[in-house]
Design an enzyme around this catalytic site. Structure first.
Site, PDB file in Angstrom:
ATOM      1  N   GLU A 154       0.826  -1.211   0.000  1.00 63.01           N
ATOM      2  CA  GLU A 154       0.000   0.000   0.000  1.00 63.01           C
ATOM      3  C   GLU A 154       0.862   1.263   0.000  1.00 63.01           C
ATOM      4  OE1 GLU A 154      -2.819  -0.207   3.226  1.00 63.01           O
ATOM      5  OE2 GLU A 154      -4.142  -1.583   2.130  1.00 63.01           O
ATOM      6  N   GLU A 200      -6.467  -7.251  -1.333  1.00 65.23           N
ATOM      7  CA  GLU A 200      -6.870  -7.096   0.064  1.00 65.23           C
ATOM      8  C   GLU A 200      -8.203  -6.380   0.133  1.00 65.23           C
ATOM      9  OE1 GLU A 200      -3.760  -5.755   2.781  1.00 65.23           O
ATOM     10  OE2 GLU A 200      -5.251  -4.516   3.828  1.00 65.23           O
TER      11      GLU A 200
END
Length: 365
Positions: free
Chosen positions: A190, A282
């Site tokens: 991320e 995710e």
């Protein structure tokens, strides 16, 4: 997540029957004995031999074709599965028994191996964590599941901060496992606080290192603003569409948490998947920290879209963390289960297990 079976022909004689029984007993012994025990990484190094019906046996090595992930026959495939939590905290949840349940009770296609760099992870013991990832890749492989090796950079948000470590780690992973058919590399979990050009340059620095050892496995590239295609920082997918990573056989990642990420995010995912190969590595049914109440209605809207567009997905997370996003109730991992069925599952666990089990197996066509 942001911080906060053996087949025989019909038998015609008693002798043939005895021979078949001996053959079956021999095979059964091989299945239950498993490989010799290896290093103790908090898991038991025993596993069943893969059968002809596993996801990898059916689909083989995957590749990106246009905007889809395709199998060895060129047919689009949608993988569904689970992500581990951080291995520095929850390696005890990744056992032989839990992975057996994930593969055969949940019918999952893919396991994402979440390897944090900071927060007490890889940087504290590079050799130990690399060996642990090696071990879990072998466990997923023996069960015929795909494995996403997740380089879980989060804070700091600039992926270049860990570029040297990433080159060392992925070079060894690719060298050891590049001949396998079940690997995908997620090179930046991320990214955040940096522009797309910075993330793209990181990918273009790292991808050749992996390709030198493994020229064929798909590589998954994180996108801006916690893998939201920039939405969480006021942008959208056009920055990637207009300036893609200069590499082949890659996909871009998108993360969402249904209670926090509403229609703007859903619409971004839909548009992006029409222009780019996308994998949702995710997501959760709770808020962006993986906690709070579940919004199953919004999550189902995402799942319906991903089924329609054949976007693979991985749910966060396969642990017994106290947060609502962990699928197991507290103490399940310390007690080594029970892993199969729903007795040890939280609400989110029951919901996501049902979605993995109820889908057409291997998500091809």
């Amino acid at each position: 997540m942001r911080p906060a079976r053996i087949r025989t022909r019909p038998l015609g004689s008693a002798g043939a029957l005895l021979a078949a029984l001996l053959l079956a007993l021999t095979a059964l012994a091989a299945l239950t004995t498993g490989p010799a025990a290896g290093a103790d990484h908090g898991t038991v190094n025993t596993s069943p031999a893969p059968t002809a019906a596993t996801p990898v046996a059916v689909n083989g090595r995957l590749k990106v074709c246009g905007t889809k992930l395709c199998n060895q026959h060129g047919a689009p495939v949608q993988l569904r599965g689970m992500s581990t939590h951080g291995l520095q905290w929850y390696r005890q949840c990744v056992t032989s028994s839990s992975l057996n349940a994930l593969a055969t009770d949940w019918n999952a296609d893919v396991l994402r191996i979440s390897t944090y760099i900071q927060e007490g992870g890889y940087e504290t013991d590079p050799r130990g964590y690399t060996d642990l990832v090696h071990h879990i890749i072998e466990q997923a492989t023996s069960r015929g599941m795909y494995a996403i090796v997740d380089w879980h950079m989060l804070s700091p948000g600039d992926p270049h901060h860990n570029l040297g470590r990433a080159k060392t780690f992925f070079s060894e992973i690719a060298r050891r496992h590049g001949d396998k058919k079940n690997l995908l590399y997620e090179i930046a979990n991320e990214p955040n606080g940096v522009g797309w050009s910075r993330i793209r340059s990181y990918a273009e620095d790292l991808i050749p290192v992996i390709r030198a050892k493994d020229p064929r496995s798909p590589i998954l590239v994180g996108t801006r603003a916690w893998s939201s295609f920039g939405v969480s920082e006021g942008s959208d997918e056009t920055e990637v569409v207009n300036d893609p990573v200069r590499a082949s056989n890659i996909m871009y990642t998108f993360h969402f948490y249904a209670a926090s990420h509403r229609d703007e995010y859903l619409n971004t995912l839909s548009r992006a998947a029409d222009e780019l190969p996308v994998f949702v590595t995710e997501f959760g049914t709770q808020d962006y920290a993986g906690e709070g109440a579940n919004d199953f209605a919004m999550a189902q809207r995402y799942l319906d879209l991903m089924a329609q567009k054949k976007i693979g997905w991985v749910n966060w997370n396969f642990s017994d963390d106290h947060r609502s996003g962990a699928v197991f109730t507290a103490g399940t991992c310390a007690d080594n289960g029970p892993w199969a069925g729903t007795r040890s599952l939280k609400q989110a666990g029951v919901w996501i297990r049902d979605r993995i089990r109820s889908a057409d197996h291997f998500r091809t066509g």
